[in-house]
Design an enzyme around this catalytic site. Structure first.
Site, PDB file in Angstrom:
ATOM      1  N   ARG A  12       0.842  -1.199   0.000  1.00  0.00           N
ATOM      2  CA  ARG A  12       0.000   0.000   0.000  1.00  0.00           C
ATOM      3  C   ARG A  12       0.885   1.261   0.000  1.00  0.00           C
ATOM      4  O   ARG A  12       1.009   1.955  -0.991  1.00  0.00           O
ATOM      5  CB  ARG A  12      -0.943  -0.026   1.228  1.00  0.00           C
ATOM      6  CG  ARG A  12      -2.159   0.880   1.104  1.00  0.00           C
ATOM      7  CD  ARG A  12      -1.901   2.326   1.494  1.00  0.00           C
ATOM      8  NE  ARG A  12      -1.385   2.471   2.844  1.00  0.00           N
ATOM      9  CZ  ARG A  12      -0.839   3.586   3.297  1.00  0.00           C
ATOM     10  NH1 ARG A  12      -0.729   4.649   2.526  1.00  0.00           N
ATOM     11  NH2 ARG A  12      -0.362   3.647   4.522  1.00  0.00           N
ATOM     12  N   ASP A  13       1.573   1.486   1.092  1.00  0.00           N
ATOM     13  CA  ASP A  13       2.328   2.740   1.239  1.00  0.00           C
ATOM     14  C   ASP A  13       3.510   2.799   0.272  1.00  0.00           C
ATOM     15  O   ASP A  13       3.788   3.847  -0.322  1.00  0.00           O
ATOM     16  CB  ASP A  13       2.833   2.864   2.687  1.00  0.00           C
ATOM     17  CG  ASP A  13       3.030   4.305   3.128  1.00  0.00           C
ATOM     18  OD1 ASP A  13       3.004   5.195   2.270  1.00  0.00           O
ATOM     19  OD2 ASP A  13       3.225   4.530   4.334  1.00  0.00           O
TER      20      ASP A  13
ATOM     21  N   HIS B  49       3.434   4.063  12.915  1.00  0.00           N
ATOM     22  CA  HIS B  49       3.723   3.974  11.482  1.00  0.00           C
ATOM     23  C   HIS B  49       4.855   4.958  11.217  1.00  0.00           C
ATOM     24  O   HIS B  49       4.669   6.164  11.357  1.00  0.00           O
ATOM     25  CB  HIS B  49       2.444   4.354  10.722  1.00  0.00           C
ATOM     26  CG  HIS B  49       2.611   4.422   9.237  1.00  0.00           C
ATOM     27  ND1 HIS B  49       2.341   3.345   8.425  1.00  0.00           N
ATOM     28  CD2 HIS B  49       2.989   5.426   8.413  1.00  0.00           C
ATOM     29  CE1 HIS B  49       2.554   3.697   7.155  1.00  0.00           C
ATOM     30  NE2 HIS B  49       2.942   4.956   7.123  1.00  0.00           N
TER      31      HIS B  49
ATOM     32  N   ASN C  87       8.984   3.808   4.098  1.00  0.00           N
ATOM     33  CA  ASN C  87       8.742   3.309   5.448  1.00  0.00           C
ATOM     34  C   ASN C  87      10.046   2.724   5.987  1.00  0.00           C
ATOM     35  O   ASN C  87      11.002   2.527   5.240  1.00  0.00           O
ATOM     36  CB  ASN C  87       7.676   2.214   5.411  1.00  0.00           C
ATOM     37  CG  ASN C  87       6.351   2.747   4.914  1.00  0.00           C
ATOM     38  OD1 ASN C  87       6.003   2.576   3.746  1.00  0.00           O
ATOM     39  ND2 ASN C  87       5.635   3.437   5.769  1.00  0.00           N
TER      40      ASN C  87
ATOM     41  N   CYS D  37      11.239   8.468  -0.852  1.00  0.00           N
ATOM     42  CA  CYS D  37      10.603   9.730  -0.482  1.00  0.00           C
ATOM     43  C   CYS D  37      10.972  10.733  -1.559  1.00  0.00           C
ATOM     44  O   CYS D  37      12.143  11.046  -1.732  1.00  0.00           O
ATOM     45  CB  CYS D  37      11.105  10.186   0.883  1.00  0.00           C
ATOM     46  SG  CYS D  37      10.536  11.838   1.286  1.00  0.00           S
TER      47      CYS D  37
ATOM     48  N   HIS E 277       8.343   6.452   9.060  1.00  0.00           N
ATOM     49  CA  HIS E 277       9.092   6.597   7.811  1.00  0.00           C
ATOM     50  C   HIS E 277      10.548   6.883   8.156  1.00  0.00           C
ATOM     51  O   HIS E 277      10.858   7.383   9.229  1.00  0.00           O
ATOM     52  CB  HIS E 277       8.501   7.733   6.964  1.00  0.00           C
ATOM     53  CG  HIS E 277       7.242   7.335   6.253  1.00  0.00           C
ATOM     54  ND1 HIS E 277       7.143   7.276   4.884  1.00  0.00           N
ATOM     55  CD2 HIS E 277       6.027   6.965   6.726  1.00  0.00           C
ATOM     56  CE1 HIS E 277       5.920   6.895   4.546  1.00  0.00           C
ATOM     57  NE2 HIS E 277       5.213   6.698   5.640  1.00  0.00           N
TER      58      HIS E 277
HETATM   59 ZN    ZN Z   1       3.235   6.165   5.408  1.00  0.00          ZN
END
Ligand code: ZN
Length: 316
Positions: A10-11, A207, A249, A240, A209
């Protein structure tokens, strides 16, 4: 036992600039589950015109639900997404609510008050389902450590929002370092403050990063506060766009290494996980993967906690 929630499909995938085939996602999810990962956020039910990468989420959910013992999570930004997710039979809804009003309005076009009402509606929807078909509702407080639009996000804003979200029907709240602004001191302070406000049992995860390289240090701080669920993505997939060279992440395999080296069982087979990373790298040529353990290899004397315990038992 520490739960690692893999959010790469997902991320990680969401920030790639090319579409990833459904077959690649299926292979990835199946292989990580086979390596012992017990929770995977496989996609999101969102507006696919804005996020075409997520348009095969229903098919991937259907596939993932066939894997025994796997907790299948999806991200849903609103009631409509939650309705699709509940109909699909997911185990867990991950609902992002931004602590920054500006981020919330830009990201999901809703104010705090509107998002609280959305969570209340999602709770009502879930409670309407027959027993055994009610997913848990984990609300992630996004931009909980700072916002690229507002900058500083006061701790009291995060705490007050967490309280309101629990009152609105969240099963639990988590804190998300959406922007990579967190440091271990902030993690300690904010996690402890939220634990005090909503009860330690109602916040179990973060969560994180690795935007500024503090991902694992932040994970350790969260662990020391008693949190037991950590989100991560295989190979730090996603990167990123604002920080070239910085993973997205925190890197799943590096996190598993840190935890197991410290004696925290994860039930994940680390050499098998490193093989999954190699397969993913072959499936996604040209997308950089991040992290250290896969390249450096495991230390010669590395033994997972369960094995270490049984070795100790033999010696005793
Ligand atoms: Zn995220």
């Amino acid at each position: 036992m520490i739960t690692i929630s893999e959010v790469g499909p997902r991320d990680g995938v969401q920030s790639l600039d090319f579409l990833v085939d459904l077959d690649i996602k299926k292979r990835w999810v199946a292989a990580e589950a086979a390596a012992g990962v017990r929770e995977i956020e496989v996609g999101s039910f969102v507006n696919y015109k804005r996020l075409p990468q997520m348009q095969d989420t229903a098919a991937l959910v259907d596939f993932a639900l066939g894997i025994p013992g796997l907790c299948v999570a999806v991200l849903v930004p609103n009631l409509r997404g939650a309705q699709t997710a509940v109909a699909a039979g997911v185990h867990k809804l991950s609902v992002p609510v931004s602590a920054s009003e500006t981020h919330s309005r830009n990201n999901v076009n809703r104010t705090h008050d509107q998002m609280i009402e959305e969570v209340r509606a999602i709770r009502a929807l879930v409670d309407d389902q027959p027993e055994g078909a009610r997913p848990s509702i984990e609300v992630g407080v996004a931009t909980a450590f700072g916002c690229t639009m507002e900058g500083h996000v006061p701790e009291r804003t995060v705490v007050a929002l967490a309280e309101r979200l629990m009152e609105a029907g969240a099963s639990e709240v988590g804190l998300s370092d959406t922007t990579g602004y967190a440091d271990p001191g902030m993690i300690r302070s904010r996690v402890t403050a939220v634990q005090r406000a909503v009860g330690a049992g109602n916040i179990t995860g973060v969560h994180l990063h690795n935007t500024r390289g503090l991902g694992l240090a932040n994970a350790l701080a969260a662990l020391e506060c008693g949190l037991t669920t950590l989100d991560a993505s295989l190979g730090g997939l996603g990167g990123c766009p604002f920080a070239p060279g910085a993973s997205g992440n925190i890197v799943t395999e590096d996190l598993v290494f840190m935890l197991e080296a410290m004696g925290h069982a994860t039930d994940i087979d680390l050499p098998a996980l490193i093989e999954v990373r190699k397969a993913l790298a072959a499936d996604l040529p040209g997308s950089p993967l991040y992290g250290f353990v896969a390249d450096a290899g495991l230390p010669l004397d590395f033994a997972p906690p369960s094995e270490a315990a049984s070795l100790a038992g033999t010696q005793a």
